[in-house]
Each structure stands twice: as structure tokens, then as C-alpha cells.
Scaffold this motif. Structure first.
Motif, short mmCIF file in Angstrom:
data_model
loop_
_atom_site.label_atom_id
_atom_site.label_comp_id
_atom_site.label_asym_id
_atom_site.label_seq_id
_atom_site.Cartn_x
_atom_site.Cartn_y
_atom_site.Cartn_z
N LYS A 72 0.87 -1.18 0.00
CA LYS A 72 0.00 0.00 0.00
C LYS A 72 0.90 1.22 0.00
O LYS A 72 1.96 1.20 0.63
N ILE A 73 0.51 2.26 -0.69
CA ILE A 73 1.30 3.49 -0.63
C ILE A 73 0.40 4.65 -0.22
O ILE A 73 -0.83 4.57 -0.31
N ILE A 74 1.05 5.71 0.26
CA ILE A 74 0.30 6.87 0.74
C ILE A 74 0.51 8.01 -0.24
O ILE A 74 1.64 8.33 -0.62
N ILE A 75 -0.57 8.61 -0.66
CA ILE A 75 -0.50 9.72 -1.62
C ILE A 75 -1.21 10.93 -1.00
O ILE A 75 -2.28 10.79 -0.41
N ALA A 76 -0.61 12.09 -1.16
CA ALA A 76 -1.23 13.30 -0.63
C ALA A 76 -2.51 13.60 -1.39
O ALA A 76 -2.62 13.31 -2.58
N LYS A 77 -3.47 14.14 -0.68
CA LYS A 77 -4.78 14.43 -1.26
C LYS A 77 -4.67 15.20 -2.59
O LYS A 77 -5.35 14.87 -3.57
N ASP A 78 -3.79 16.19 -2.63
CA ASP A 78 -3.68 17.01 -3.84
C ASP A 78 -3.11 16.27 -5.03
O ASP A 78 -3.23 16.74 -6.17
N MET A 79 -2.44 15.17 -4.75
CA MET A 79 -1.77 14.43 -5.83
C MET A 79 -2.62 13.27 -6.36
O MET A 79 -2.26 12.63 -7.33
N ILE A 80 -3.73 13.00 -5.66
CA ILE A 80 -4.44 11.73 -5.94
C ILE A 80 -4.98 11.65 -7.38
O ILE A 80 -4.90 10.61 -8.03
N VAL A 81 -5.51 12.75 -7.89
CA VAL A 81 -6.07 12.71 -9.25
C VAL A 81 -4.97 12.42 -10.26
O VAL A 81 -5.10 11.52 -11.11
N ASP A 82 -3.86 13.15 -10.14
CA ASP A 82 -2.74 12.94 -11.06
C ASP A 82 -2.20 11.51 -10.96
O ASP A 82 -1.90 10.87 -11.97
N TYR A 83 -2.09 11.05 -9.71
CA TYR A 83 -1.56 9.71 -9.50
C TYR A 83 -2.45 8.67 -10.21
O TYR A 83 -1.96 7.80 -10.94
N CYS A 84 -3.74 8.79 -10.00
CA CYS A 84 -4.67 7.82 -10.61
C CYS A 84 -4.61 7.90 -12.13
O CYS A 84 -4.56 6.87 -12.82
N LYS A 85 -4.60 9.11 -12.65
CA LYS A 85 -4.57 9.29 -14.10
C LYS A 85 -3.33 8.61 -14.70
O LYS A 85 -3.41 7.92 -15.72
N LYS A 86 -2.20 8.83 -14.03
CA LYS A 86 -0.94 8.28 -14.52
C LYS A 86 -0.96 6.75 -14.49
O LYS A 86 -0.55 6.09 -15.45
N GLN A 87 -1.46 6.20 -13.41
CA GLN A 87 -1.55 4.74 -13.29
C GLN A 87 -2.42 4.16 -14.40
O GLN A 87 -2.09 3.15 -15.02
N ILE A 88 -3.56 4.83 -14.64
CA ILE A 88 -4.50 4.33 -15.65
C ILE A 88 -3.82 4.31 -17.02
O ILE A 88 -3.86 3.31 -17.75
#
Ligand code: ATP
Ligand code: MG
Length: 576
Positions: free
Chosen positions: A551-567
Motif C-alpha cells: 500500500k502506498i500513501i498519496i497526498a490528497k492534492d496528488m491523488i487525481v494525477d496519480y490515478c490518471k498516470k496509473q491508468i
């Protein structure tokens, strides 16, 4: 999608009637429900997966230049009569009558229907080649519907039919589909093995099936690890181990063999190898008895035999028929017929190489020994009719073949002129001369593809969807305990949705364990959890990928970018 407003009826227990993993998980994850034997309802979550697979197929078919049609499901009996298949399709085709007594079939396939529309709208070589396809329901009254949507009575197929001016053109259309199929299955996250296949009732010669290796597969495949030969067992051939031919021919003699019938009993009785027996079986082919003869150590491949006979129906003859045609009870049949009996006999191609064979004498409790093909009976018709098994020699390089099981998800084949000739399709060539187009035909089972993806992507907790066909891209679990926290969680959900991400949002009032269990079962690739850390000061979000443990921890502000990149990354991997 808020789960509180959605219907995902997950099941804790394994349904008792589901014997294979995909069937079990499709029911448990709330993707499907059974309506009746061989008929399934797609629930909202399951429908999303089906639609994603359809979208991939449609995109790739359109890219290949194929043109989408939509054909009636009720196909007129006249079309089937034109091709001759009204009779040959047999009981698998569901036939109905309208109020005026006019006959139709609920389409099990659409060769006739597409040949007919091309006959109507294509008149010149300039319109060729054309590859016409649809994504539509098929009906087949399967003898044994089973394994959930893998083999059902009603299913969705992508079927395509190519029409070309000549054989070279057909080869081109076929190769485009071969490539397109590879891309489609890869994009769905499926590893497929393309194998040589039988052409069955479709006729034609060149054919390939796309198989997903799986223990629960209904097809047996034979593979050569040395040269890469791959074939469906129905079609597989092998090199023969020829027996020595320098043996002297013995005299034909009759031997008393009371109650010695099976090959094992014969081997014991005569003390020689099973290969020297001429195993002779009586079948009824379209109502007429025939005999098939193979070496005693081989099984008959009924598909090859059926094709050799050009028969629609082939079944082992009942005992009474065996007695009538051979003059002896079951267990004593052989190719040296008693006087006055006549029977069509198909000999396997190996038979002529067997010297001093043993075979039934068509008399109760008697066998012949010292039987020599050519001398003691005439080989009227021979064909390769043996079932190839593991250990047989590869037809190309001679190395030992291995066996594995597979699920057929797609099938491409060159049909040739079978339908265009039968249905008299003509187009004018460059010189104004009427020519008959040549056809190819290409199918993908959409529902079966979905089940096959699950067979290849799961663990003991549930499904692990490839991103391309996952019902949603992100599963957002809220562990909010009060209205304020619910509000904060809703904001994250909205942020993700606004960014164009497909989110299943677990906003239900349920325990964390229950929600995590459902998330693992449903198998959405990215799981994010809005828990204590998020509602507290740090505003951090826990992320876990379904196919990884950490499991990793992502800051709230980064979550959209993180998800987009993973997708994007996950989709790119499937496109590569
Ligand atoms: P099978 O040997 O499994 O019965 P088939 O040779 O009859 O298949 P095709 O006529 O080539 O199948 O149909 C194309 C595709 O449709 C198959 O590759 C398979 O994916 C799918 N399909 C066929 N029959 C069924 C069924 N009863 N239920 C679900 N999918 C099916
Ligand atoms: Mg079938």
C-alpha cells in the motif's frame, strides 16, 4: 458511481452450481445472474465489462477497415435453404414459425444473412474487398450449456464476413483479421494461443482458433515446443511410426477367441502389440452404417471421420445395427466382410502399413490373424482419421507433441466459395465479366472472452481486472464516520469523476472489512481508501493496486494525477 445508489449483489459463499472460477466469480462479484439453463442476465457492473470488451472489438474492427452492420436475429428459412444448412445445422439451430406459418431460425451464425446482403448491394469489383461485421446476439441450442457464460444458449458474438475478388485478396483480408484478433485479445489483457483448427460445418480449408490456455478449457490442443506447430486436437495430424514392412506375409487363419473382445483382452490373448489389431468400429453417418478402421492402439477422431464422410450426423452404431451389418455381436467386427454383406469402410492411412494384423472375423467369438491389407481386403477409401495425442510426432518436425487445454475465444477461417456459389453472388470484374466473390469469416465470443479474462486474472480473493476491461478504473472506499467526513470523502469522489476517471465509490454504511472484501472480489485495478489519515490532519490517502500487495500513501492534492498516470500506464502496457 455511488455504491449506495448502485446494485452490486456480492455473495459471500460460492454458488453450488458454479464449477469453474470465472462462473463462480461472475456470480459472487455481482456481475451476472442465471435466468434459466444457459441464459444469463448481465447486472449493471457486468454489463460495463461487456461493453468495454465490445468497445475494444469495435475500435479495432473499424481500424481494420471493416464496416459495421446490424442484421435481424430472425433469419428467414429461405436463406438457410439456399445454402443447404436448413437441414445440416441440426438441432442446435432454434427454428420458429410466425403466425402465417412462415419459418425462421434464431440466428446461430450469419453467413447466409451477410452473403444475402452483399448480393443485394455489391455489384462491382470496385466495391471489393469488403469486410462486413456486426456485434449481435446468437442463439444456439447447445446440448450441454455449461460453465456460465462460456457456453450458453444465447450469447453476443462479433461476427465478420469478408468478400474478395480472388484468393490473393482473401489471403489479404484473412491476414488483416489475424493481426486484428491478436491486437483485440492483447488489449483485453488476454494471452491467446492461435492454433490450426477444423472448419466444421462451415466448410473451407484454412482456419485458426484463438485459445486461452486454461485447465477448464473444453478444447485439447497439441503443441510442438520445437517448431511451434499448434493445433486443435480435432484437426491435429502427426507423423507415423511405420511398422517394419520386410516381414513375410503369413497365411490368413481364423482363431477361436471366446469372449475376447476389447483391445486389452486381445493383446493378452494373442501376446502381441495393440498396434497390430485393426480396430473396426461401426458408426451411423446420416442414417447409413459405415465402418471405420484404425490401428488398435489409436482412438478415432470423429471430427476427421465426419469431415471425410461429409456427414452432418455421426454416432456410434447401436448394438443391433452392428449385428445386422457385420453379422456378429459387438467386439468381432473387421474389414473382411462375410459373404453377402456390403459396407462402406474408411481406413486410416496407417492401416496399409500393418502386416500380419489381427482383426474381428465378423463371427461370434472369432478373429482372423495373419491379415494383410491389400491381399485380404481392398483399401477402398483411406483418410487420416486417428486422434493425435501427447507424445505423437509433430507433423512438421517430428518432435514429440505436448497436450494442453484451451478455451476458444475467437475463430477465423477462409470459407472459400461455399456460400457465394450456393447463393449465386455475382459481381462484375474490370472486364465486365461476372465473377463469384470468395469469402472469409471471423468470430469472437464476447461473453466467453469476458469469462476467459477472469480465468486468467484472479486470485483466492476475487477478480483482478486488466485496466482496459475493468468495470471501473478506481474503487474509492470511504470509511467516513460522520457527516463532515462524508462531505470530505464526497469531494475526493467528485474530483476524480470531474477528471474523467471512472470511479466506483463505496459510500455505504458497512464495516471496513466488508468493503475491502467486496473491493477484492470485484477486482477494480486501483483501490483508494479514505480513512483516519485522510480525515485527520495529514489529508493523505492510502492507495493499493489490486495486483500488488503493498500500500502506498498519496497526498490528497496528488491523488487525481496519480490515478490518471496509473491508468495511462496500465492501458499502455496492454496496447504495446
Ligand atoms: P465451440 O466449439 O466452443 O462450440 P464454435 O466453434 O461453435 O465454438 P464459432 O461458431 O466459431 O464457435 O463461434 C465463434 C465464437 O463464438 C467462438 O470462438 C466462441 O468464442 C463463441 N461461442 C460459440 N458458441 C458459444 C456459446 N454457446 N456460448 C458462448 N460463446 C460461444
Ligand atoms: Mg459450437
Amino acid at each position: 458511481m455511488k455504491m449506495s445508489r448502485y446494485l452490486v449483489p456480492t455473495l459471500k459463499e460460492d454458488p453450488s452450481d458454479a464449477v469453474i472460477t470465472s462462473h463462480r466469480l461472475m456470480l459472487r462479484a455481482g456481475l451476472i445472474r442465471k435466468e434459466s439453463a444457459g441464459m444469463y442476465i448481465y447486472l449493471p457492473l457486468g454489463l460495463r465489462v461487456l461493453q468495454k470488451i465490445i468497445a475494444i472489438i469495435r475500435e479495432e474492427m473499424n481500424k481494420s477497415g471493416a464496416l459495421e452492420f446490424l442484421m435481424p436475429e430472425l433469419t428467414s428459412a429461405d436463406l438457410w435453404k439456399e445454402s443447404g444448412r436448413w437441414h445440416s445445422m441440426g438441432p442446435e439451430m432454434i427454428r420458429i414459425k410466425d403466425r402465417n406459418g412462415i419459418e425462421y431460425a434464431l440466428a446461430p451464425t450469419h453467413e447466409e444473412a451477410f452473403t444475402n446482403v452483399i448480393r443485394m448491394i455489391v455489384t462491382s469489383y470496385k466495391d471489393l474487398p469488403v469486410n462486413a461485421y456486426q456485434i449481435n446476439t446468437k442463439f444456439r441450442d447447445e446440448i450441454r450449456p455449461r460453465f456460465g457464460v462460456m457456453r450458453s444458449k444465447e450469447f453476443i458474438m462479433k461476427d465478420a464476413y469478408s468478400f474478395d475478388s480472388d484468393e490473393d485478396g482473401l489471403e489479404g483480408s484473412y491476414q488483416i483479421m489475424r493481426q486484428t484478433y491478436r491486437t483485440i485479445f492483447k488489449r483485453c489483457g488476454l494471452e491467446t494461443i492461435p492454433v490450426e483448427a477444423d472448419t466444421g460445418s462451415m466448410g473451407g480449408s484454412n482456419s485458426e482458433e484463438f485459445m486461452v490456455a486454461s485447465e477448464v478449457g473444453e478444447e485439447v490442443l497439441l503443441l510442438c515446443e520445437v517448431c511451434g506447430y499448434k493445433s486443435n486436437q480435432e484437426r491435429a495430424t502427426c507423423q507415423y511410426q511405420l511398422s517394419p514392412t520386410n516381414e513375410d506375409e503369413e497365411a490368413l487363419a481364423i482363431v477361436d477367441t471366446p469372449d475376447v473382445r476389447t483391445i486389452n483382452e486381445l493383446v493378452q490373448f494373442f501376446g502381441c502389440s495393440a498396434h497390430t489389431f485393426l480396430k473396426s468400429l461401426i458408426y451411423v453417418a446420416d442414417g447409413t452404417p459405415i465402418m471405420a478402421v484404425v490401428p488398435g492402439d489409436r482412438e478415432i477422431n470423429e471430427v476427421k471421420l465426419k469431415n471425410t464422410l461429409n456427414a452432418v450426423d455421426l454416432e456410434l452404431a447401436p448394438d443391433a445395427v452392428v449385428e445386422e451389418v457385420t453379422g456378429a455381436p459387438v467386439g468381432f467386427a473387421g474389414p473382411i466382410l462375410v459373404k453377402g454383406k456390403a459396407l462402406r469402410i474408411i481406413f486410416d492411412t496407417q492401416i496399409k502399413t500393418i502386416k500380419n494384423a489381427i482383426t474381428g472375423a465378423n463371427q461370434r467369438d472369432k478373429h482372423y490373424k495373419g491379415v494383410n491389407p491389400g491381399r485380404d481386403f481392398v483399401i477402398g477409401q483411406e483418410a487420416d482419421i486417428v486422434l493425435v495425442v501427447a507424445g505423437d510426432r509433430c507433423p512438421h518436425c517430428g518432435n514429440a507433441l505436448i497436450e494442453t487445454r484451451g478455451i476458444e475465444v475467437g475463430h477465423i477461417f477462409k470459407l472459400g466459395y461455399k456460400y457465394t456459389r450456393a447463393m449465386n453472388v455475382k459481381v462484375l470484374d474490370k472486364n465486365g465479366k461476372a465473377i463469384t466473390p470468395i469469402m472469409g469469416c471471423y468470430g469472437i465470443g464476447v461473453n466467453r472472452t469476458m469469462a476467459a479474462v477472469i480465468e486468467q486474472h484472479n486470485d483466492d480473493r476475487g477478480i483482478i481486472w486488466p485496466m482496459s476491461v475493468a468495470p471501473f478504473q478506481v474503487h474509492c472506499i470511504s470509511l467516513a464516520k460522520n457527516e463532515k467526513e462524508e462531505g470530505a470523502a464526497d469531494t475526493i469522489y467528485s474530483m476524480l469523476v470531474d477528471a474523467g476517471i471512472e470511479v466506483l465509490y463505496d459510500d455505504r454504511t458497512a464495516s471496513p472489512g466488508f468493503k475491502f472484501g467486496d473491493a477484492d472480489l470485484i477486482g477494480i485495478p486501483i483501490r483508494i481508501t479514505l480513512g483516519k489519515a485522510f480525515f485527520g490532519d495529514s489529508s493523505s490517502i492510502e492507495v493499493k493496486l489490486r495486483n500488488k500487495d503493498e500500500k502506498i500513501i498519496i497526498a490528497k492534492d496528488m491523488i487525481v494525477d496519480y490515478c490518471k498516470k496509473q491508468i495511462v500506464q496500465m492501458l499502455q502496457k496492454l496496447n504495446a
